[in-house]
Enzyme design. Structure first.
Site, PDB file in Angstrom:
ATOM      1  N   LYS A   1      38.733  35.359  36.098  1.00 50.76           N
ATOM      2  CA  LYS A   1      37.320  35.714  36.263  1.00 50.76           C
ATOM      3  C   LYS A   1      36.424  34.476  36.204  1.00 50.76           C
ATOM      4  CE  LYS A   1      37.059  40.149  36.822  1.00 50.76           C
ATOM      5  NZ  LYS A   1      36.667  40.699  38.096  1.00 50.76           N
TER       6      LYS A   1
ATOM      7  N   LYS B   1      48.245  40.595  45.651  1.00 51.64           N
ATOM      8  CA  LYS B   1      48.222  42.050  45.492  1.00 51.64           C
ATOM      9  C   LYS B   1      47.053  42.667  46.241  1.00 51.64           C
ATOM     10  CE  LYS B   1      45.146  42.896  41.701  1.00 51.64           C
ATOM     11  NZ  LYS B   1      44.674  44.072  41.039  1.00 51.64           N
TER      12      LYS B   1
ATOM     13  N   LYS C   1      40.492  45.419  44.954  1.00 52.22           N
ATOM     14  CA  LYS C   1      39.119  45.578  45.438  1.00 52.22           C
ATOM     15  C   LYS C   1      38.471  44.214  45.621  1.00 52.22           C
ATOM     16  CE  LYS C   1      38.296  48.653  42.122  1.00 52.22           C
ATOM     17  NZ  LYS C   1      39.406  49.585  41.904  1.00 52.22           N
TER      18      LYS C   1
HETATM   19  P1  ADP Z   1      41.443  46.327  41.416  1.00 50.12           P
HETATM   20  O1  ADP Z   1      42.492  45.312  41.132  1.00 50.12           O
HETATM   21  O2  ADP Z   1      41.476  46.785  42.820  1.00 50.12           O
HETATM   22  O3  ADP Z   1      40.070  45.921  40.967  1.00 50.12           O
HETATM   23  P2  ADP Z   1      41.646  47.860  39.030  1.00 50.12           P
HETATM   24  O4  ADP Z   1      41.714  46.547  38.330  1.00 50.12           O
HETATM   25  O5  ADP Z   1      40.467  48.723  38.825  1.00 50.12           O
HETATM   26  O6  ADP Z   1      41.831  47.599  40.577  1.00 50.12           O
HETATM   27  O7  ADP Z   1      42.980  48.631  38.693  1.00 50.12           O
HETATM   28  C1  ADP Z   1      43.108  50.009  38.377  1.00 50.12           C
HETATM   29  C2  ADP Z   1      44.553  50.345  38.176  1.00 50.12           C
HETATM   30  O8  ADP Z   1      45.262  50.155  39.392  1.00 50.12           O
HETATM   31  C3  ADP Z   1      45.267  49.466  37.157  1.00 50.12           C
HETATM   32  O9  ADP Z   1      46.227  50.235  36.471  1.00 50.12           O
HETATM   33  C4  ADP Z   1      45.966  48.446  37.998  1.00 50.12           C
HETATM   34  O10 ADP Z   1      47.131  47.937  37.375  1.00 50.12           O
HETATM   35  C5  ADP Z   1      46.333  49.245  39.220  1.00 50.12           C
HETATM   36  N1  ADP Z   1      46.406  48.394  40.392  1.00 50.12           N
HETATM   37  C6  ADP Z   1      45.399  47.746  41.017  1.00 50.12           C
HETATM   38  N2  ADP Z   1      45.842  47.047  42.082  1.00 50.12           N
HETATM   39  C7  ADP Z   1      47.188  47.253  42.134  1.00 50.12           C
HETATM   40  C8  ADP Z   1      48.226  46.826  43.017  1.00 50.12           C
HETATM   41  N3  ADP Z   1      47.972  46.076  44.065  1.00 50.12           N
HETATM   42  N4  ADP Z   1      49.485  47.226  42.749  1.00 50.12           N
HETATM   43  C9  ADP Z   1      49.756  48.028  41.687  1.00 50.12           C
HETATM   44  N5  ADP Z   1      48.837  48.470  40.820  1.00 50.12           N
HETATM   45  C10 ADP Z   1      47.557  48.113  41.037  1.00 50.12           C
END
Ligand code: ADP
Ligand code: TRP
Length: 329
Positions: free
Chosen positions: A111, A194, A197
């Site tokens: 971050k 990965k 968002k």
């Molecule tokens: P982002 O990374 O898109 O901001 P979040 O951090 O809000 O998403 O993640 C919400 C949930 O989704 C968490 O449990 C996170 O581990 C899972 N998650 C997010 N991106 C992935 C991914 N590419 N593969 C597997 N799990 C994911």
């Protein structure tokens, strides 16, 4: 009975990574466990959302969760800020969390790189609030994707530290959980990393079919293999990983065979992948729209969830306060 809990920050729509990383596991587990699911709107403040968007972001995520099969009559589904007890536990836990260990968290370091203009204290203590979410319900299992593994390790550390400091076994030591044992990482379509968002490479459950097709047709590939049975480069592996999630096994096998014999046409593979993603997401998209516009239903779900979650939260807080030595006159 074991307690399962998971949450998601309300910072945007649900993408395939969220779905396969965290949500499917939770949906499968909700019936056999004492289950909690919440929308982490306090956590979303670390990126300074516009007040005009805050509520709508919560509404979006809540609708999407419900559309994906979380049953509010089975699991307790609530909004984090409707259960203010979590903020007290966060404060209490933060007294036993050390700045050094928080600064070393990978997500914090990331971050700092991504938003150098906004390195707020909430970012530093993100993991403490997350631990409070989990320990508030004394969860045993936390279905999340691989990127959250370190946060779970920290939650365990805080729980153990509390138990040791106050000579108690009050907190369970929670585990990151996935049915397949290995935590999942759904890749993006931009060649590496990965799906996420903030990475801007997500395929969202609510995406229009045309948008999905465009995103997939743009996915990074290469000029194709020149040697039979050669190892796939990362971008191509990612395409196959996504295909394995949404397509039938014989479809994956077909393209795998074509790759191995150097006859693969990525255009055909992407068309097939787009079709399968669209077939997969369409029922969700329709349901999401229906629920998103149903104010009465959403209010009922949020109120019912908050009420149930608060009963448990108050119990935890009262025990924690007692253990720590707070007493009434
Ligand atoms: P982002 O990374 O898109 O901001 P979040 O951090 O809000 O998403 O993640 C919400 C949930 O989704 C968490 O449990 C996170 O581990 C899972 N998650 C997010 N991106 C992935 C991914 N590419 N593969 C597997 N799990 C994911
Ligand atoms: N940090 C999680 C994410 O970015 C969201 C989250 C907050 C969470 N509190 C939690 C997940 C508690 C599981 C349990 O996705």
């Amino acid at each position: 009975m074991q307690t399962v809990l998971s949450g998601i920050r309300s910072t945007g729509n649900l993408h395939l990574g969220n779905y396969f990383g965290a949500l499917t596991n939770f949906v499968k587990m909700q019936h056999e466990n004492n289950s909690y699911f919440f929308v982490a709107d306090y956590h979303s403040l670390t990126t300074h959302p516009n007040p005009k968007d805050l509520h709508n972001n919560v509404r979006k995520v809540l609708s999407e969760y419900l559309a994906c099969g979380i049953d509010p009559d089975v699991a307790t589904i609530y909004i984090q800020s409707d259960v203010p007890e979590v903020t007290e536990l966060y404060l209490l836990l933060s007294m036993n969390a050390y700045v050094g260990e928080l600064e070393r968290t990978t997500t914090f370091k990331e971050k700092i790189r991504k938003q150098p203009e906004n390195i707020n204290a909430g970012l530093l203590t993100y993991a403490v609030l997350m631990a409070a979410d989990i320990l508030l319900h004394n969860a045993h299992k936390v279905p999340v994707g691989k990127d959250q593994e370190q946060h779970l390790e920290m939650t365990r550390k805080f729980a153990r530290r509390f138990n040791k400091m106050y000579k108690t076994d009050f907190f369970n030591i929670p585990k990151a959980y996935n049915f397949g044992n290995e935590l999942v990482k759904v890749p993006g379509l931009d060649g590496s990393g990965k799906m996420g968002k903030s990475e801007g490479n997500g395929i969202y459950l609510a995406d229009d079919p045309k948008v999905i097709k465009k995103k997939i047709m743009r996915a990074v590939t290469d000029s194709g293999p020149t040697e039979q049975n050669s190892e796939k480069p990362e971008a191509i592996k990612n395409l196959f990983t996504l295909m394995k999630l949404v397509s039938k096994p014989d479809v994956v096998q077909f393209f795998d065979g074509k790759y191995n014999s150097c006859e693969i046409r990525y255009g055909d593979m992407k068309k097939q992948l787009a079709e399968d993603v669209i077939n997969f997401t369409t029922p969700f998209r329709e349901k999401i729209n229906e629920i998103y516009n149903n104010d009465v239903y959403l209010r009922k779900v949020a109120e019912q969830g908050a009420e149930k979650a608060r009963i448990n939260a108050r119990k935890t807080l009262s025990s924690v306060r007692e253990i720590m030595g707070f007493k009434k006159f």
